[in-house]
Design a protein around this motif. Structure first.
Motif, PDB file in Angstrom:
ATOM      1  N   ASN A 113     -15.187 -46.311  31.137  1.00 25.89           N
ATOM      2  CA  ASN A 113     -13.987 -46.008  30.353  1.00 25.89           C
ATOM      3  C   ASN A 113     -12.881 -45.359  31.191  1.00 25.89           C
ATOM      4  OD1 ASN A 113     -14.397 -46.843  27.631  1.00 25.89           O
ATOM      5  ND2 ASN A 113     -15.990 -45.292  27.430  1.00 25.89           N
ATOM      6  N   PRO A 114     -11.624 -45.487  30.756  1.00 26.36           N
ATOM      7  CA  PRO A 114     -11.143 -46.285  29.631  1.00 26.36           C
ATOM      8  C   PRO A 114     -11.285 -47.772  29.928  1.00 26.36           C
ATOM      9  CG  PRO A 114      -9.297 -45.236  30.744  1.00 26.36           C
ATOM     10  CD  PRO A 114     -10.529 -44.711  31.394  1.00 26.36           C
ATOM     11  N   LEU A 115     -12.017 -48.454  29.073  1.00 25.60           N
ATOM     12  CA  LEU A 115     -12.585 -49.762  29.347  1.00 25.60           C
ATOM     13  C   LEU A 115     -11.585 -50.818  29.797  1.00 25.60           C
ATOM     14  CD1 LEU A 115     -13.347 -52.760  28.045  1.00 25.60           C
ATOM     15  CD2 LEU A 115     -15.098 -51.520  29.316  1.00 25.60           C
ATOM     16  N   ASP A 116     -10.543 -51.029  29.010  1.00 28.21           N
ATOM     17  CA  ASP A 116      -9.603 -52.115  29.307  1.00 28.21           C
ATOM     18  C   ASP A 116      -8.889 -51.878  30.638  1.00 28.21           C
ATOM     19  OD1 ASP A 116      -9.665 -53.514  26.480  1.00 28.21           O
ATOM     20  OD2 ASP A 116      -9.455 -51.366  26.137  1.00 28.21           O
ATOM     21  N   VAL A 117      -8.557 -50.635  30.904  1.00 24.39           N
ATOM     22  CA  VAL A 117      -7.873 -50.298  32.155  1.00 24.39           C
ATOM     23  C   VAL A 117      -8.817 -50.454  33.343  1.00 24.39           C
ATOM     24  CG1 VAL A 117      -6.516 -48.570  33.366  1.00 24.39           C
ATOM     25  CG2 VAL A 117      -6.419 -48.685  30.876  1.00 24.39           C
ATOM     26  N   MET A 118     -10.067 -50.034  33.181  1.00 21.13           N
ATOM     27  CA  MET A 118     -11.031 -50.168  34.278  1.00 21.13           C
ATOM     28  C   MET A 118     -11.334 -51.643  34.562  1.00 21.13           C
ATOM     29  SD  MET A 118     -11.446 -47.136  35.312  1.00 21.13           S
ATOM     30  CE  MET A 118      -9.771 -46.821  34.730  1.00 21.13           C
ATOM     31  N   THR A 119     -11.295 -52.480  33.535  1.00 21.12           N
ATOM     32  CA  THR A 119     -11.477 -53.918  33.752  1.00 21.12           C
ATOM     33  C   THR A 119     -10.323 -54.466  34.575  1.00 21.12           C
ATOM     34  OG1 THR A 119     -12.529 -53.998  31.562  1.00 21.12           O
ATOM     35  CG2 THR A 119     -12.025 -56.092  32.604  1.00 21.12           C
ATOM     36  N   HIS A 120      -9.123 -53.987  34.292  1.00 16.19           N
ATOM     37  CA  HIS A 120      -7.940 -54.374  35.073  1.00 16.19           C
ATOM     38  C   HIS A 120      -8.088 -53.927  36.523  1.00 16.19           C
ATOM     39  CE1 HIS A 120      -3.677 -54.770  36.190  1.00 16.19           C
ATOM     40  NE2 HIS A 120      -3.761 -53.537  36.664  1.00 16.19           N
ATOM     41  N   VAL A 121      -8.558 -52.701  36.735  1.00 14.75           N
ATOM     42  CA  VAL A 121      -8.735 -52.181  38.096  1.00 14.75           C
ATOM     43  C   VAL A 121      -9.711 -53.070  38.866  1.00 14.75           C
ATOM     44  CG1 VAL A 121      -9.666 -50.264  39.463  1.00 14.75           C
ATOM     45  CG2 VAL A 121      -8.184 -49.793  37.504  1.00 14.75           C
ATOM     46  N   MET A 169     -12.288 -34.774  24.730  1.00 22.46           N
ATOM     47  CA  MET A 169     -11.716 -35.609  25.794  1.00 22.46           C
ATOM     48  C   MET A 169     -11.535 -37.036  25.283  1.00 22.46           C
ATOM     49  SD  MET A 169     -13.351 -36.503  29.565  1.00 22.46           S
ATOM     50  CE  MET A 169     -13.212 -34.823  30.192  1.00 22.46           C
ATOM     51  N   SER A 170     -10.344 -37.576  25.455  1.00 20.81           N
ATOM     52  CA  SER A 170     -10.112 -38.968  25.079  1.00 20.81           C
ATOM     53  C   SER A 170     -10.514 -39.875  26.232  1.00 20.81           C
ATOM     54  CB  SER A 170      -8.632 -39.189  24.739  1.00 20.81           C
ATOM     55  OG  SER A 170      -7.849 -39.149  25.922  1.00 20.81           O
ATOM     56  N   ARG A 171     -10.603 -41.172  25.938  1.00 19.82           N
ATOM     57  CA  ARG A 171     -10.899 -42.129  27.014  1.00 19.82           C
ATOM     58  C   ARG A 171      -9.787 -42.103  28.064  1.00 19.82           C
ATOM     59  NH1 ARG A 171     -12.940 -44.603  22.378  1.00 19.82           N
ATOM     60  NH2 ARG A 171     -15.112 -45.252  22.526  1.00 19.82           N
ATOM     61  N   GLU A 172      -8.550 -41.868  27.632  1.00 19.81           N
ATOM     62  CA  GLU A 172      -7.435 -41.844  28.568  1.00 19.81           C
ATOM     63  C   GLU A 172      -7.506 -40.659  29.533  1.00 19.81           C
ATOM     64  OE1 GLU A 172      -7.128 -42.808  25.342  1.00 19.81           O
ATOM     65  OE2 GLU A 172      -6.840 -44.884  26.002  1.00 19.81           O
ATOM     66  N   ASP A 173      -8.169 -39.565  29.094  1.00 16.45           N
ATOM     67  CA  ASP A 173      -8.327 -38.414  29.977  1.00 16.45           C
ATOM     68  C   ASP A 173      -9.144 -38.771  31.227  1.00 16.45           C
ATOM     69  OD1 ASP A 173      -6.918 -36.733  28.292  1.00 16.45           O
ATOM     70  OD2 ASP A 173      -8.699 -36.076  27.210  1.00 16.45           O
ATOM     71  N   LEU A 174      -9.956 -39.793  31.093  1.00 13.78           N
ATOM     72  CA  LEU A 174     -10.816 -40.214  32.198  1.00 13.78           C
ATOM     73  C   LEU A 174     -10.096 -41.113  33.198  1.00 13.78           C
ATOM     74  CD1 LEU A 174     -14.020 -41.208  30.189  1.00 13.78           C
ATOM     75  CD2 LEU A 174     -13.633 -39.077  31.409  1.00 13.78           C
ATOM     76  N   LEU A 175      -8.858 -41.448  32.897  1.00 13.93           N
ATOM     77  CA  LEU A 175      -8.149 -42.528  33.582  1.00 13.93           C
ATOM     78  C   LEU A 175      -8.200 -42.437  35.104  1.00 13.93           C
ATOM     79  CD1 LEU A 175      -6.382 -45.042  33.138  1.00 13.93           C
ATOM     80  CD2 LEU A 175      -4.401 -43.550  33.179  1.00 13.93           C
ATOM     81  N   MET A 176      -7.615 -41.404  35.676  1.00 18.37           N
ATOM     82  CA  MET A 176      -7.482 -41.339  37.132  1.00 18.37           C
ATOM     83  C   MET A 176      -8.824 -41.177  37.829  1.00 18.37           C
ATOM     84  SD  MET A 176      -4.351 -41.929  37.613  1.00 18.37           S
ATOM     85  CE  MET A 176      -4.302 -41.669  39.371  1.00 18.37           C
ATOM     86  N   LYS A 177      -9.685 -40.319  37.284  1.00 19.66           N
ATOM     87  CA  LYS A 177     -10.980 -40.081  37.920  1.00 19.66           C
ATOM     88  C   LYS A 177     -11.804 -41.367  37.983  1.00 19.66           C
ATOM     89  CE  LYS A 177     -11.266 -35.222  36.457  1.00 19.66           C
ATOM     90  NZ  LYS A 177     -10.937 -34.661  37.760  1.00 19.66           N
ATOM     91  N   ASN A 178     -11.893 -42.049  36.852  1.00 21.13           N
ATOM     92  CA  ASN A 178     -12.730 -43.240  36.829  1.00 21.13           C
ATOM     93  C   ASN A 178     -12.077 -44.428  37.518  1.00 21.13           C
ATOM     94  OD1 ASN A 178     -14.807 -41.926  35.645  1.00 21.13           O
ATOM     95  ND2 ASN A 178     -14.623 -42.864  33.632  1.00 21.13           N
ATOM     96  N   ALA A 179     -10.743 -44.465  37.563  1.00 22.64           N
ATOM     97  CA  ALA A 179     -10.066 -45.550  38.283  1.00 22.64           C
ATOM     98  C   ALA A 179     -10.441 -45.520  39.763  1.00 22.64           C
ATOM     99  CB  ALA A 179      -8.558 -45.445  38.112  1.00 22.64           C
ATOM    100  N   ASN A 180     -10.483 -44.344  40.337  1.00 27.02           N
ATOM    101  CA  ASN A 180     -10.871 -44.228  41.747  1.00 27.02           C
ATOM    102  C   ASN A 180     -12.327 -44.624  41.965  1.00 27.02           C
ATOM    103  OD1 ASN A 180      -8.669 -43.166  43.561  1.00 27.02           O
ATOM    104  ND2 ASN A 180      -8.515 -41.681  41.899  1.00 27.02           N
ATOM    105  N   ILE A 181     -13.192 -44.244  41.010  1.00 24.02           N
ATOM    106  CA  ILE A 181     -14.606 -44.614  41.116  1.00 24.02           C
ATOM    107  C   ILE A 181     -14.773 -46.129  41.021  1.00 24.02           C
ATOM    108  CG2 ILE A 181     -16.850 -44.473  39.962  1.00 24.02           C
ATOM    109  CD1 ILE A 181     -16.068 -41.586  39.137  1.00 24.02           C
ATOM    110  N   VAL A 182     -14.135 -46.740  40.035  1.00 33.52           N
ATOM    111  CA  VAL A 182     -14.270 -48.185  39.826  1.00 33.52           C
ATOM    112  C   VAL A 182     -13.673 -48.964  40.993  1.00 33.52           C
ATOM    113  CG1 VAL A 182     -13.489 -50.118  38.382  1.00 33.52           C
ATOM    114  CG2 VAL A 182     -14.439 -48.064  37.322  1.00 33.52           C
ATOM    115  N   LYS A 183     -12.585 -48.463  41.550  1.00 33.94           N
ATOM    116  CA  LYS A 183     -11.988 -49.103  42.729  1.00 33.94           C
ATOM    117  C   LYS A 183     -12.999 -49.151  43.874  1.00 33.94           C
ATOM    118  CE  LYS A 183      -8.516 -48.110  46.312  1.00 33.94           C
ATOM    119  NZ  LYS A 183      -7.423 -47.187  46.714  1.00 33.94           N
ATOM    120  N   GLN A 184     -13.608 -48.017  44.175  1.00 33.97           N
ATOM    121  CA  GLN A 184     -14.566 -47.946  45.279  1.00 33.97           C
ATOM    122  C   GLN A 184     -15.799 -48.804  44.999  1.00 33.97           C
ATOM    123  OE1 GLN A 184     -15.296 -43.745  45.862  1.00 33.97           O
ATOM    124  NE2 GLN A 184     -13.105 -43.302  45.976  1.00 33.97           N
ATOM    125  N   VAL A 185     -16.275 -48.774  43.760  1.00 30.59           N
ATOM    126  CA  VAL A 185     -17.441 -49.575  43.393  1.00 30.59           C
ATOM    127  C   VAL A 185     -17.148 -51.061  43.561  1.00 30.59           C
ATOM    128  CG1 VAL A 185     -18.841 -50.335  41.434  1.00 30.59           C
ATOM    129  CG2 VAL A 185     -18.487 -47.890  41.839  1.00 30.59           C
TER     130      VAL A 185
END
Length: 310
Positions: A119-127, A85-101
Motif C-alpha cells: 500500500n497505497p496499492l494503486d500508486v505502488m503498482t504504478h511505481v 494512519m491512512s494508506r496515503e501516509d505510507l506513500l513515500m516510505k513504501n514507494a522507496n521500498i517497492v522501487k528497490q524491490v
C-alpha cells in the motif's frame, strides 16, 4: 511454474503457504530482508506438506538471485498501517521500498508477471510498472478482489445467506475513495436493492470503505493479512490455470472510463498472459464521477513521486 513472494510478513507468508497448498507452482520462493525469518517460515511450511498433501518446494531466502527466472512475483513488502494512519501516509516510505524491490526482481527475471499488494496499492503498482519496464499487461494490483470480498462478506452477514451467492464489484482506488458499484451487486441474481433498504446498503458500502481500518483498529499493531493473501492467490490462480476470470484489479487504463495512464481498479480478464482484457461496464453518473475522483487522488500521489521514480 516458479512463484516468488517478496516480503515474509503476515500477508506474504500466508500467501506463500496458500500457493504451496494449492500446488500452483513447482517452487515457491519466500524472500525477506530479515535474516532467518523467510528461511524459518519456509521450512515450517515445507514440513506441513505431508499433512497438507502437497509437494511444492518452498525456499526461504534473503538473496534475490534465488528468485531468478520467476514466472510470477507477488510483492507484499513494505510498512503496514498503524491505527490512525491512512494508506496515503505510507506513500513515500513504501514507494522507496517497492522501487528497490522491483529493481532487484528485474535484475534476475526477464519477463515476470508482477502482482502488487503493498500500500497505497494503486500508486505502488504504478511505481513497479515504471521501474520494471514491463508491459502494462504484466503489472497488476490486487485491490478490488479484496474490497469486493469484504463487501460480499458484509452483505452475506446482513442477509444471513451464503457468501457463495453474493456477486459484487468494488472499483476505484484501494482506499477511502473506492467505489462499491451497487448496480452490479446481486444475491443469486437478485438485485441487492430488492433485498435491502437504501440506508442499510449505504451502511454496508461505508463499512467496506473502512474495512481495512476496522481491522487495523482491532489489531492495534498490524493490518489485515488473511483476506489480502487469499485475494492475491485468487488472482495468481486465474493466471497460472489460464481461467479467464473476471476480477476487479488495479491496471493502467488507456482511455477506458475516460481515464488515461492511471492505475485504478476496474473489471478485467485474467489469464495466462496476465491482463488479457479491460472490461468497460456501464456506470451511472454518480459511480463514474466517483471513479474519476478516485483516479484523481491516485494521479496526485503518483505525481508526488517524481523524485523517487527518477
Amino acid at each position: 511454474m516458479k512463484i516468488t513472494v517478496i516480503g515474509a510478513g503476515h500477508v506474504g507468508a500466508t500467501a506463500a503457504h496458500r500457493l504451496a497448498e494449492m500446488q500452483l507452482a513447482t517452487e515457491v520462493v519466500l524472500l525477506d530482508i530479515v535474516e532467518g525469518i523467510p528461511q524459518g517460515k519456509a521450512l515450517d511450511m515445507f514440513e506441513s506438506g505431508p499433512v497438507g498433501l502437497f509437494d511444492t518446494r518452498i525456499l526461504g531466502t534473503n538473496d534475490y538471485s534465488d528468485t531468478a527466472n520467476s514466472d510470477i512475483v507477488l510483492i507484499t513488502a513494505g510498512m503496514a498501517r498503524k491505527p490512525g494512519m491512512s494508506r496515503e501516509d505510507l506513500l513515500m516510505k513504501n514507494a522507496n521500498i517497492v522501487k528497490q524491490v522491483t529493481d532487484q526482481v528485474m535484475t534476475y527475471s526477464d519477463n515476470p508477471i508482477i502482482i502488487m499488494v503493498s500500500n497505497p496499492l494503486d500508486v505502488m503498482t504504478h511505481v513497479s510498472y515504471v521501474r520494471s519496464g514491463l508491459p502494462k499487461e504484466r503489472v497488476i494490483g490486487m485491490a478490488g478482489v479484496l474490497d469486493s470480498a469484504r463487501f460480499r462478506s458484509f452483505i452475506a452477514e446482513e442477509l444471513d445467506v451464503s457468501m457463495q451467492d453474493i456477486n459484487a464489484f468494488v472499483l476505484g482506488g484501494h482506499g477511502d475513495s473506492m467505489v462499491p458499484v451497487v448496480k452490479y451487486t446481486n444475491v443469486a441474481g437478485i438485485p441487492l436493492t430488492e433485498l435491502l433498504p437504501q440506508e442499510r446498503i449505504d451502511a454496508l458500502v461505508e463499512r467496506t470503505r473502512k474495512g481495512g481500518a476496522e481491522i487495523v483498529n482491532h489489531l492495534k499493531d498490524g493490518s489485515a493479512y488473511y483476506a489480502p493473501a487469499a485475494s492475491a492467490v485468487e488472482m495468481i490462480e486465474a493466471i497460472v490455470r489460464d481461467r479467464k476470470r473476471i476480477l476487479p484489479c488495479s491496471v493502467q487504463l488507456d482511455g477506458q472510463y475516460g481515464l488515461n495512464k492511471v492505475f485504478i481498479g476496474v473489471p478485467v480478464k485474467l489469464g495466462r498472459n496476465g491482463l488479457e482484457e479491460i472490461i468497460e461496464i456501464d456506470l451511472d453518473q454518480t459511480a463514474r464521477e466517483a471513479l474519476q475522483q478516485s483516479a484523481a487522488i491516485v494521479e496526485t500521489n503518483c505525481n508526488n513521486l517524481s523524485s523517487v521514480l527518477a
